[in-house]
Motif scaffolding. Structure first.
Motif, PDB file in Angstrom:
ATOM      1  N   ARG A 134       0.797  -1.223   0.000  1.00  0.00           N
ATOM      2  CA  ARG A 134       0.000   0.000   0.000  1.00  0.00           C
ATOM      3  C   ARG A 134       0.831   1.275   0.000  1.00  0.00           C
ATOM      4  NH1 ARG A 134      -5.178  -0.406   1.714  1.00  0.00           N
ATOM      5  NH2 ARG A 134      -5.217   1.671   0.794  1.00  0.00           N
ATOM      6  N   ILE A 137       1.785   5.797   4.680  1.00  0.00           N
ATOM      7  CA  ILE A 137       0.654   6.726   4.821  1.00  0.00           C
ATOM      8  C   ILE A 137       1.192   8.131   4.553  1.00  0.00           C
ATOM      9  CG2 ILE A 137      -1.142   7.593   6.377  1.00  0.00           C
ATOM     10  CD1 ILE A 137      -0.792   4.929   7.954  1.00  0.00           C
ATOM     11  N   MET A 141      -2.695  11.804   2.277  1.00  0.00           N
ATOM     12  CA  MET A 141      -3.694  10.936   2.890  1.00  0.00           C
ATOM     13  C   MET A 141      -4.078  11.460   4.266  1.00  0.00           C
ATOM     14  SD  MET A 141      -2.040   7.236   1.854  1.00  0.00           S
ATOM     15  CE  MET A 141      -3.099   6.313   2.963  1.00  0.00           C
ATOM     16  N   LEU A 236      -4.051   0.123   9.704  1.00  0.00           N
ATOM     17  CA  LEU A 236      -4.797  -0.535   8.631  1.00  0.00           C
ATOM     18  C   LEU A 236      -6.176   0.096   8.450  1.00  0.00           C
ATOM     19  CD1 LEU A 236      -3.923  -4.294   9.320  1.00  0.00           C
ATOM     20  CD2 LEU A 236      -2.826  -2.711   7.730  1.00  0.00           C
ATOM     21  N   TYR A 239      -5.944   3.184   6.251  1.00  0.00           N
ATOM     22  CA  TYR A 239      -5.950   2.873   4.816  1.00  0.00           C
ATOM     23  C   TYR A 239      -7.386   2.681   4.314  1.00  0.00           C
ATOM     24  CZ  TYR A 239      -0.871   2.075   4.629  1.00  0.00           C
ATOM     25  OH  TYR A 239       0.496   2.219   4.663  1.00  0.00           O
ATOM     26  N   ASP A 243      -9.089   4.986   1.445  1.00  0.00           N
ATOM     27  CA  ASP A 243      -9.662   4.440   0.215  1.00  0.00           C
ATOM     28  C   ASP A 243     -11.081   4.940   0.012  1.00  0.00           C
ATOM     29  OD1 ASP A 243      -7.385   3.040  -0.400  1.00  0.00           O
ATOM     30  OD2 ASP A 243      -8.114   1.126   0.394  1.00  0.00           O
TER      31      ASP A 243
END
Length: 277
Positions: A134, A137, A141, A236, A239, A243
Motif C-alpha cells: 500500500r 501513509i 492521505m 490498517l 488505509y 480508500d
C-alpha cells in the motif's frame, strides 16, 4: 487464455515434481479447472488435489523472486511452492483446506503461529520491502483523513508505525495478510499459508494484528506486544478510510465503515503510550 498458459506450464515442470503428479498434470484439461479471480493482478486456476496455476494478467517481473521465497521457506505448514518453471505464470502446489471461520479462534493456536514467524531466521530470504502493498501513509492521505479522524490521531498513528519500521522494531518474518483465505485449515489445524507476495522483514506485531482482526481474539491473549498490534490495527483502518474517501461511497456505506473502523483507530491512539514499553 489462462487455461492454455496453464497447459503450457504443465510441460515445463521442475525435476523435483513427483512422477505420478507429473503424469497427472500432463494429462489434465485445464479448461475444467476452477477459475478464481484475484483482483487486478492475476487469475488462479485450481486443479483440485493436483496443482494451482497462477497466471498474471500483465508481466510480473517479481514472480521469480516470489517463487524463490516459497522454495526457501521451511515452516511447519505448507506453502504453495512452485511446480513449474516461471514463464508468464507458474504452477504451484495445491494446499487442501479452507479458511478458518471468521470471528473465532483459539489463542494458543494463534500464539504458536505468531511465535513461529517471530523467531524465524530471515537470513538469505528474497523478501519484499515494508509497505510494499500500500505504500506509506502519506501527508496527502493524512490531510484528507483529518476530515473523518479527529484530534490528529491519524498523524500520531502514522508517525509511530513509520518510526518503528525505520528503527526495525520487532523485525522478523511478516506475512503481510495473515488471515482469511490465505490460511488453510483442516479439522481445526492450520495446514498451509498462501500468498506470500508481500512478506517482508518487518514488525512482527503485524502478524498478530491480522490474526486478531480475522479471529476476533484480543491481541493480549496471544502476543507479548498487544499494544503495538493495536496501533498497527489502527493504521490498517486508516488505509480503509483513505480508500473510501477516494470513492463515491454512499451515506449508509460510510456509516458502516466508520462504525467498524473508528473504534480501532481510537483504541490504537490510546495504546500508543504503552506500545513501546
Amino acid at each position: 487464455m489462462p487455461a492454455t498458459r496453464a497447459a503450457m506450464l504443465s510441460r515445463r515442470l521442475l525435476p523435483s515434481v513427483p512422477e505420478h503428479l507429473a503424469t497427472q498434470l500432463g494429462g489434465y484439461d485445464w479448461r475444467t479447472a476452477q477459475v478464481v479471480e484475484r483482483g487486478k493482478d492475476h487469475t488462479i486456476l485450481v486443479a483440485e488435489k493436483l496443482a494451482v496455476a497462477r497466471i498474471p494478467r500483465q508481466t510480473d517481473p517479481d514472480l521469480s523472486r516470489k517463487m524463490q521465497l516459497l522454495t526457501d521457506l521451511e515452516l511447519p505448514w505448507a506453502v504453495p511452492t512452485p511446480l513449474s518453471e516461471v514463464e508468464h505464470g507458474v504452477l504451484q502446489a495445491y494446499i487442501p483446506g479452507t479458511a478458518h471461520p471468521h470471528g473465532r479462534g483459539e489463542p494458543h493456536m494463534l500464539a504458536s503461529i505468531v511465535s513461529e514467524l517471530e523467531t524465524y531466521d530471515t537470513t538469505g530470504l528474497t523478501l519484499n520491502v515494508p509497505f510494499a502493498q500500500r505504500g506509506q501513509i502519506t501527508r496527502v492521505m493524512l490531510e484528507a483523513l483529518d476530515a473523518v479522524v479527529p484530534d490528529r490521531m491519524a498523524w500520531s498513528i502514522a508517525e509511530h508505525v513509520h518510526g518503528w519500521t525505520d528503527d526495525q522494531v520487532g523485525c522478523g518474518l511478516v506475512h503481510g495478510d495473515l488471515a482469511g483465505h490465505n490460511m488453510h485449515w483442516v479439522d481445526g489445524e492450520l495446514v498451509g499459508i498462501l500468498d506470500w507476495d508481500y512478506a517482508a522483514n518487518w514488525d512482527t506485531a503485524l502478524n498478530a494484528t491480522y490474526l486478531s482482526l480475522w479471529h476476533a481474539v484480543r491481541p493480549e491473549e496471544f502476543t507479548a506486544v498487544p499494544n503495538r498490534a493495536r496501533v498497527w490495527s489502527g493504521a490498517l483502518g486508516l488505509y480503509a478510510l483513505a480508500d473510501a474517501l477516494s470513492w463515491n461511497v454512499s451515506a449508509a456505506g460510510w456509516r458502516r465503515l466508520k462504525k467498524k473502523v473508528q473504534p480501532r483507530i481510537l483504541e490504537a491512539y490510546r495504546a500508543i503510550p504503552y506500545a513501546e514499553d
